[in-house]
Design a protein around this motif. Structure first.
Motif: not given
Length: 432
Positions: A21-26, A269-277
């Motif tokens: 339900l929290n997905r980004r707009t496709a 910044f960017i959505s779902d930025l890799p946690t490692q970064l």
């Protein structure tokens, strides 16, 4: 004559999980993924599509029907690489590569590849490689020739990493330890530079925002610098800092005449930025943590601007940015809106003291921004009486030069000077 390197043909897939339900707009999400792919040199996007699925298949991500349908299109398009805009487990990656006979790269791998291609400073290069090793540690049978590479890129997308070479955990861990030691030396050097900057009593103004929001264009307008500013995701990676005088009102950018500040342009910044970064680039974003004022630059013309703003807020919270640090929200790229939409945005922004509308390209709203920065940086002042010996003429001259002297009385051994100043001016005075 050297033969030109053949472009890698890529297909971009955005899995839309209908159960999330929290997905980004496709639509905007797919556009962003295509832009990410286009940000890599030697990569040609042959096609892209949204793939709707209720739940990801644990072994192959997609259902049997979807796999067969996609397989036909990938073969017809003669694709070498499939970029999947989301997380892909090592098992899913291996199975999909066997199923389609192509390389698979997920969102994290793609962002790491871009960062590797863009890193310029020694610390940036080391940070990216550390993050890449951490990511690849779970994917043991992969390409590892890039560890000895002479050019940018991690080898996921062709070039030196084309040959598959097994690397066990010991080899990865040994390499990570070597990188960690090198990084420690670089970080110590940065700490020395930061300590030197701390002695300069100018406020730090940090530009933050979603990638491609126009931060570097605004930075260039404010500083007169020529930082790479392209309509491309992650055009800026390593932080850029300049000590500048904000232009006095009525003057052209770069002329100065106003308050002195240190302006910092940062990685987008960017959505779902890799946690490692997020972890690896914490040091790179230290200027944001130490900022006296944060300018959150938004691309107000983008369809997903509100989602992007939320992503920036989330990452800043993860980085540990102090909530009490003053922030101004800059609604940039007004020039890309039609007249009615631009007027509506101006009216909406006028209802808040912390939002400004701007076009970094045309300069509209620039004077208002300078005034808002000045007002935001006005610090609390206190009145104090200083005792100066007659031999301390240099300090006395500095106080008068800053215009902070309220009263002065000569005595037998020197002056009694009453000043009204800020903490920063007090620190600057103590350093004389």
């Amino acid at each position: 004559m050297e033969q030109e390197e053949k472009a890698t043909r890529a297909w971009v897939l955005h899995p839309e999980l209908t159960s999330d339900l929290n997905r980004r707009t496709a639509g905007p999400a797919l556009d962003e993924a295509v832009s990410l792919a286009a940000a890599l040199p030697h990569l040609e996007v042959a096609g892209s599509e949204i793939v709707r699925l209720r739940d990801p298949h644990p072994g192959k991500l997609f259902s049997k029907g979807k796999l067969d349908d996609l397989s036909q299109r990938l073969k017809l398009a003669e694709v070498d690489l499939v970029l999947i805009d989301g997380p892909v487990s090592p098992v899913q990656q291996r199975n999909l590569e066997k199923e389609w006979n192509v390389k698979i790269l997920d969102r994290t791998g793609l962002i790491l590849e871009i960062f590797s291609d863009r890193a310029r400073t020694r610390e940036g290069v080391l940070q990216v490689e550390m993050a890449a090793l951490s990511y690849q540690r779970t994917r043991l049978v992969r390409a590892w020739t890039h560890l000895e590479r002479q050019r940018g890129g991690l080898g996921f997308v062709g070039g030196p990493g084309e040959t598959q070479i097994e690397a066990d955990r010991r080899a990865i861990d040994d390499h990570m330890n070597r990188l960690r030691k090198q990084l420690e030396k670089v970080v110590k050097t940065r700490e020395l530079h930061r300590a030197a900057r701390a002695k300069v009593p100018f406020p730090i103004v940090a530009l933050v925002g979603y990638t491609n929001a126009g931060k570097s264009t605004l930075f260039n307008r404010m500083t007169g610098a020529k930082v790479l500013a392209k309509d491309m995701l992650f055009a800026t990676l390593d932080p850029t800092m300049r000590q500048i005088e904000l232009p006095a009102l009525g003057k052209t950018p770069g002329q100065g005449g106003g308050r002195k500040v240190i302006l910092s342009d940062t990685v987008g910044f960017i959505s779902d930025l890799p946690t490692q970064l997020v972890a690896a680039f914490r040091a790179t974003l230290e200027e944001v943590l130490a900022a006296d004022l944060i300018l959150h630059v938004r691309d107000i013309s983008h369809e997903g601007t509100d989602e992007q703003a939320q992503d920036v807020a989330t990452i800043m919270a993860e980085l540990g940015v102090n909530e009490e640090t003053p922030q101004l929200e800059i609604w940039n790229k007004l020039d890309l809106l039609d007249d009615d939409d631009a007027d509506a945005r101006r009216k909406e922004a006028s209802r808040s003291d912390h939002i400004l509308t701007l076009s970094a390209i045309t300069g509209e709203g620039f004077d208002d921004l300078v005034s808002a920065i000045d007002a935001a940086l006005d610090e609390p002042r206190r009145t104090e009486v200083l005792q100066l010996a007659f031999s301390e003429g240099k300090k006395r001259a500095w106080l008068f030069e800053k215009g902070i002297v309220e009263d002065e009385e000569p005595g037998e051994e020197g002056w009694s000077v009453t000043v009204t100043w800020t903490e920063r001016q007090s620190a600057e005075y103590a350093a004389i």
